[in-house]
Design a protein around this motif. Structure first.
Motif, PDB file in Angstrom:
ATOM      1  N   GLN A  61       0.817  -1.220   0.000  1.00  0.00           N
ATOM      2  CA  GLN A  61       0.000   0.000   0.000  1.00  0.00           C
ATOM      3  C   GLN A  61       0.849   1.269   0.000  1.00  0.00           C
ATOM      4  OE1 GLN A  61      -2.711  -0.218   3.325  1.00  0.00           O
ATOM      5  NE2 GLN A  61      -3.433  -2.258   2.746  1.00  0.00           N
ATOM      6  N   ASN A  62       2.141   1.083   0.201  1.00  0.00           N
ATOM      7  CA  ASN A  62       3.047   2.221   0.328  1.00  0.00           C
ATOM      8  C   ASN A  62       4.457   1.652   0.402  1.00  0.00           C
ATOM      9  OD1 ASN A  62       4.029   4.840   0.880  1.00  0.00           O
ATOM     10  ND2 ASN A  62       3.848   4.528   3.092  1.00  0.00           N
ATOM     11  N   VAL A  88       3.156  -1.660  -6.169  1.00  0.00           N
ATOM     12  CA  VAL A  88       3.010  -0.832  -4.969  1.00  0.00           C
ATOM     13  C   VAL A  88       2.038   0.304  -5.294  1.00  0.00           C
ATOM     14  CG1 VAL A  88       5.006   0.663  -5.480  1.00  0.00           C
ATOM     15  CG2 VAL A  88       4.202   0.412  -3.119  1.00  0.00           C
ATOM     16  N   ILE A  89       1.191   0.634  -4.336  1.00  0.00           N
ATOM     17  CA  ILE A  89       0.321   1.807  -4.449  1.00  0.00           C
ATOM     18  C   ILE A  89       1.103   3.012  -3.935  1.00  0.00           C
ATOM     19  CG2 ILE A  89      -1.815   2.901  -3.641  1.00  0.00           C
ATOM     20  CD1 ILE A  89      -2.952   0.076  -3.118  1.00  0.00           C
ATOM     21  N   LEU A  90       1.114   4.102  -4.680  1.00  0.00           N
ATOM     22  CA  LEU A  90       1.743   5.336  -4.199  1.00  0.00           C
ATOM     23  C   LEU A  90       0.738   6.482  -4.223  1.00  0.00           C
ATOM     24  CD1 LEU A  90       5.277   5.298  -5.936  1.00  0.00           C
ATOM     25  CD2 LEU A  90       4.686   4.600  -3.584  1.00  0.00           C
ATOM     26  N   GLY A  91       0.833   7.356  -3.231  1.00  0.00           N
ATOM     27  CA  GLY A  91       0.088   8.604  -3.261  1.00  0.00           C
ATOM     28  C   GLY A  91      -1.395   8.502  -2.991  1.00  0.00           C
ATOM     29  N   HIS A  92      -1.808   7.432  -2.316  1.00  0.00           N
ATOM     30  CA  HIS A  92      -3.226   7.349  -1.959  1.00  0.00           C
ATOM     31  C   HIS A  92      -3.626   8.602  -1.175  1.00  0.00           C
ATOM     32  CE1 HIS A  92      -6.962   6.068  -0.106  1.00  0.00           C
ATOM     33  NE2 HIS A  92      -7.062   5.220  -1.105  1.00  0.00           N
ATOM     34  N   SER A  93      -4.872   9.020  -1.304  1.00  0.00           N
ATOM     35  CA  SER A  93      -5.290  10.275  -0.658  1.00  0.00           C
ATOM     36  C   SER A  93      -5.146  10.203   0.859  1.00  0.00           C
ATOM     37  CB  SER A  93      -6.718  10.637  -1.038  1.00  0.00           C
ATOM     38  OG  SER A  93      -7.638   9.893  -0.288  1.00  0.00           O
ATOM     39  N   HIS A 100       0.660  13.419   5.232  1.00  0.00           N
ATOM     40  CA  HIS A 100       1.342  14.592   4.677  1.00  0.00           C
ATOM     41  C   HIS A 100       2.308  14.287   3.534  1.00  0.00           C
ATOM     42  CE1 HIS A 100      -0.525  16.344   8.132  1.00  0.00           C
ATOM     43  NE2 HIS A 100       0.165  15.568   8.940  1.00  0.00           N
ATOM     44  N   GLU A 101       1.997  13.287   2.727  1.00  0.00           N
ATOM     45  CA  GLU A 101       2.837  13.043   1.550  1.00  0.00           C
ATOM     46  C   GLU A 101       2.417  14.011   0.453  1.00  0.00           C
ATOM     47  OE1 GLU A 101       3.341   8.958   0.419  1.00  0.00           O
ATOM     48  OE2 GLU A 101       3.488   8.289   2.493  1.00  0.00           O
ATOM     49  N   ASP A 102       3.396  14.710  -0.107  1.00  0.00           N
ATOM     50  CA  ASP A 102       3.056  15.678  -1.149  1.00  0.00           C
ATOM     51  C   ASP A 102       3.647  15.256  -2.503  1.00  0.00           C
ATOM     52  OD1 ASP A 102       5.746  16.281  -0.959  1.00  0.00           O
ATOM     53  OD2 ASP A 102       5.418  18.193   0.072  1.00  0.00           O
ATOM     54  N   ASP A 103       3.290  16.038  -3.533  1.00  0.00           N
ATOM     55  CA  ASP A 103       3.709  15.690  -4.892  1.00  0.00           C
ATOM     56  C   ASP A 103       5.227  15.550  -5.001  1.00  0.00           C
ATOM     57  OD1 ASP A 103       1.140  15.613  -5.978  1.00  0.00           O
ATOM     58  OD2 ASP A 103       1.148  17.749  -6.469  1.00  0.00           O
ATOM     59  N   ASP A 104       5.956  16.416  -4.285  1.00  0.00           N
ATOM     60  CA  ASP A 104       7.405  16.394  -4.384  1.00  0.00           C
ATOM     61  C   ASP A 104       8.000  15.097  -3.824  1.00  0.00           C
ATOM     62  OD1 ASP A 104       9.725  17.906  -5.184  1.00  0.00           O
ATOM     63  OD2 ASP A 104      10.242  17.874  -3.045  1.00  0.00           O
ATOM     64  N   PHE A 105       7.457  14.651  -2.690  1.00  0.00           N
ATOM     65  CA  PHE A 105       7.880  13.391  -2.067  1.00  0.00           C
ATOM     66  C   PHE A 105       7.473  12.208  -2.964  1.00  0.00           C
ATOM     67  CE2 PHE A 105       7.059  10.388   1.734  1.00  0.00           C
ATOM     68  CZ  PHE A 105       8.392  10.059   1.876  1.00  0.00           C
ATOM     69  N   LEU A 106       6.262  12.277  -3.502  1.00  0.00           N
ATOM     70  CA  LEU A 106       5.756  11.161  -4.305  1.00  0.00           C
ATOM     71  C   LEU A 106       6.514  11.013  -5.614  1.00  0.00           C
ATOM     72  CD1 LEU A 106       2.000  11.646  -3.481  1.00  0.00           C
ATOM     73  CD2 LEU A 106       3.456   9.723  -2.802  1.00  0.00           C
ATOM     74  N   GLN A 144      -1.052  16.845 -10.016  1.00  0.00           N
ATOM     75  CA  GLN A 144      -0.646  15.592  -9.366  1.00  0.00           C
ATOM     76  C   GLN A 144      -0.036  14.608 -10.373  1.00  0.00           C
ATOM     77  OE1 GLN A 144      -4.500  14.725  -7.669  1.00  0.00           O
ATOM     78  NE2 GLN A 144      -3.914  15.503  -5.645  1.00  0.00           N
ATOM     79  N   VAL A 145      -0.674  14.482 -11.520  1.00  0.00           N
ATOM     80  CA  VAL A 145      -0.181  13.491 -12.484  1.00  0.00           C
ATOM     81  C   VAL A 145       1.129  13.976 -13.113  1.00  0.00           C
ATOM     82  CG1 VAL A 145      -1.250  14.071 -14.737  1.00  0.00           C
ATOM     83  CG2 VAL A 145      -1.142  11.694 -13.982  1.00  0.00           C
ATOM     84  N   LYS A 146       1.250  15.290 -13.283  1.00  0.00           N
ATOM     85  CA  LYS A 146       2.487  15.859 -13.845  1.00  0.00           C
ATOM     86  C   LYS A 146       3.691  15.567 -12.951  1.00  0.00           C
ATOM     87  CE  LYS A 146       4.647  18.438 -16.888  1.00  0.00           C
ATOM     88  NZ  LYS A 146       5.381  19.561 -16.342  1.00  0.00           N
ATOM     89  N   ALA A 147       3.464  15.614 -11.643  1.00  0.00           N
ATOM     90  CA  ALA A 147       4.555  15.325 -10.714  1.00  0.00           C
ATOM     91  C   ALA A 147       5.078  13.905 -10.936  1.00  0.00           C
ATOM     92  CB  ALA A 147       4.080  15.504  -9.268  1.00  0.00           C
ATOM     93  N   TYR A 148       4.172  12.948 -11.050  1.00  0.00           N
ATOM     94  CA  TYR A 148       4.609  11.574 -11.343  1.00  0.00           C
ATOM     95  C   TYR A 148       5.322  11.530 -12.696  1.00  0.00           C
ATOM     96  CZ  TYR A 148       1.322   9.763  -7.733  1.00  0.00           C
ATOM     97  OH  TYR A 148       0.642   9.469  -6.576  1.00  0.00           O
ATOM     98  N   GLN A 149       4.700  12.186 -13.685  1.00  0.00           N
ATOM     99  CA  GLN A 149       5.217  12.082 -15.060  1.00  0.00           C
ATOM    100  C   GLN A 149       6.633  12.624 -15.212  1.00  0.00           C
ATOM    101  OE1 GLN A 149       1.492  13.528 -17.420  1.00  0.00           O
ATOM    102  NE2 GLN A 149       2.563  12.032 -18.680  1.00  0.00           N
ATOM    103  N   GLU A 150       7.002  13.563 -14.341  1.00  0.00           N
ATOM    104  CA  GLU A 150       8.365  14.096 -14.409  1.00  0.00           C
ATOM    105  C   GLU A 150       9.402  12.993 -14.219  1.00  0.00           C
ATOM    106  OE1 GLU A 150       9.005  17.482 -11.791  1.00  0.00           O
ATOM    107  OE2 GLU A 150       7.115  18.354 -12.505  1.00  0.00           O
ATOM    108  N   LYS A 151       8.989  11.898 -13.576  1.00  0.00           N
ATOM    109  CA  LYS A 151       9.934  10.820 -13.276  1.00  0.00           C
ATOM    110  C   LYS A 151       9.643   9.530 -14.031  1.00  0.00           C
ATOM    111  CE  LYS A 151      12.061  13.387 -10.331  1.00  0.00           C
ATOM    112  NZ  LYS A 151      13.409  13.887 -10.656  1.00  0.00           N
ATOM    113  N   ILE A 152       8.676   9.555 -14.934  1.00  0.00           N
ATOM    114  CA  ILE A 152       8.358   8.341 -15.691  1.00  0.00           C
ATOM    115  C   ILE A 152       8.899   8.494 -17.112  1.00  0.00           C
ATOM    116  CG2 ILE A 152       6.552   6.754 -16.453  1.00  0.00           C
ATOM    117  CD1 ILE A 152       4.657   8.065 -14.381  1.00  0.00           C
ATOM    118  N   ALA A 153       9.831   7.630 -17.490  1.00  0.00           N
ATOM    119  CA  ALA A 153      10.331   7.644 -18.864  1.00  0.00           C
ATOM    120  C   ALA A 153       9.277   7.023 -19.780  1.00  0.00           C
ATOM    121  CB  ALA A 153      11.634   6.851 -18.948  1.00  0.00           C
ATOM    122  N   ASN A 154       9.314   7.398 -21.053  1.00  0.00           N
ATOM    123  CA  ASN A 154       8.281   6.906 -21.967  1.00  0.00           C
ATOM    124  C   ASN A 154       8.180   5.381 -21.984  1.00  0.00           C
ATOM    125  OD1 ASN A 154       7.402   9.433 -22.642  1.00  0.00           O
ATOM    126  ND2 ASN A 154       8.591   9.560 -24.547  1.00  0.00           N
TER     127      ASN A 154
END
Ligand code: 13P
Length: 248
Positions: A61-62, A88-93, A100-106, A144-154
């Motif tokens: 779950q994390n 793994v689940i990341l960033g559940h609400s 207190h997990e934020d976009d930067d941490f995720l 939120q999705v952009k934060a993840y996408q910054e670290k996901i290669a195509n």
């Protein structure tokens, strides 16, 4: 085509009786064309790995973003893998709000998981009621999705499922209407494509979560951009079988 995906997020719930109920439900889904992933509390991952039907996968779950070290209370992606999880689940609400997990941490977490392990990620996003009522839904889920996408290669998108879970629908019995969910999913697919490629937009799975149950899953599953579900409460009940069969 995008394979239908159903995740069961057990949250902080586990008993042998619950595991038996879920296993019974899942034994009837062997021949269904659906990818099923159960996420028990970390302490019970190994029990579920040992008792689950073969076609079912397991998620944590994390997790944290280091292999080992002085991080009291955390578990590493490598440990998650070792215990038998493919996901793994990341960033559940609940992680975002209560812990207190934020976009930067995720974004650091997804970066670690994708680049240091071969674990797949269910990456969660979703707006609060206040944000929806202020007309900010698209803005929030884009951020939120952009934060993840910054670290996901195509070439890593095949290892990622996006879970759209409006916070106001989680555990409230207030499911998003199929059209409300479809609208956000369609918007997200376009947005994700703009930050990646048209192929990514076409192939990435975007699943819906928030008060999904055996009665409302079929109608949601008809929508073209809803590729599955992330289920909380109903993932612990016999109706999880119907949810896994929603596209049948
Ligand atoms: P419920 O299905 O209980 O609303 O929970 C949804 C959820 O948070 C899944 O991650």
């Amino acid at each position: 085509g995008r394979r239908f995906f159903v995740g069961g997020n057990w949250k902080m719930n586990y008993s042998k009786a619950i595991a038996d109920v879920v296993n019974n439900a899942l034994n009837n889904t062997k021949d269904v064309d659906v990818e099923i992933v159960c996420a028990p509390p970390a302490l019970f991952i190994k029990d579920v790995v040992a008792s689950k039907p073969a076609h079912v996968q397991v998620a944590a779950q994390n997790c944290y973003l280091a292999k080992d070290g002085a991080f009291t209370g955390e578990i590493s992606p490598e440990m998650v893998k070792e215990a038998g999880c493919a996901w793994v689940i990341l960033g559940h609400s609940e992680r975002r709000t209560l812990f207190h997990e934020d976009d930067d941490f995720l974004k650091k977490k997804i970066d670690y998981v994708l680049n240091k392990t071969d674990i797949n990620v269910i990456a969660c996003i979703g707006e609060t009621l206040q944000e929806r009522e202020a007309g900010k839904t698209n803005e929030v889920v884009e951020r939120q999705v952009k934060a993840y996408q910054e670290k996901i290669a195509n070439d890593q998108y095949s290892r990622v499922v996006i879970a759209y879970e409006p916070v106001w629908a989680i555990g409230t019995g207030k499911v998003a209407t199929p059209q409300q969910a479809q609208d956000v999913h369609e918007h997200l697919r376009q947005f994700i494509g703009k930050n990646a490629t048209a192929d990514v937009a076409k192939s990435i799975r975007i699943i819906y979560g928030g008060s999904v149950n055996g009665a409302n899953c079929k109608e949601l599953a008809q929508k073209p951009d809803i590729d599955g579900f992330l289920v909380g409460g109903a993932s612990l009940k016999p109706e999880f079988e119907q949810i896994c069969k929603a596209r049948q």
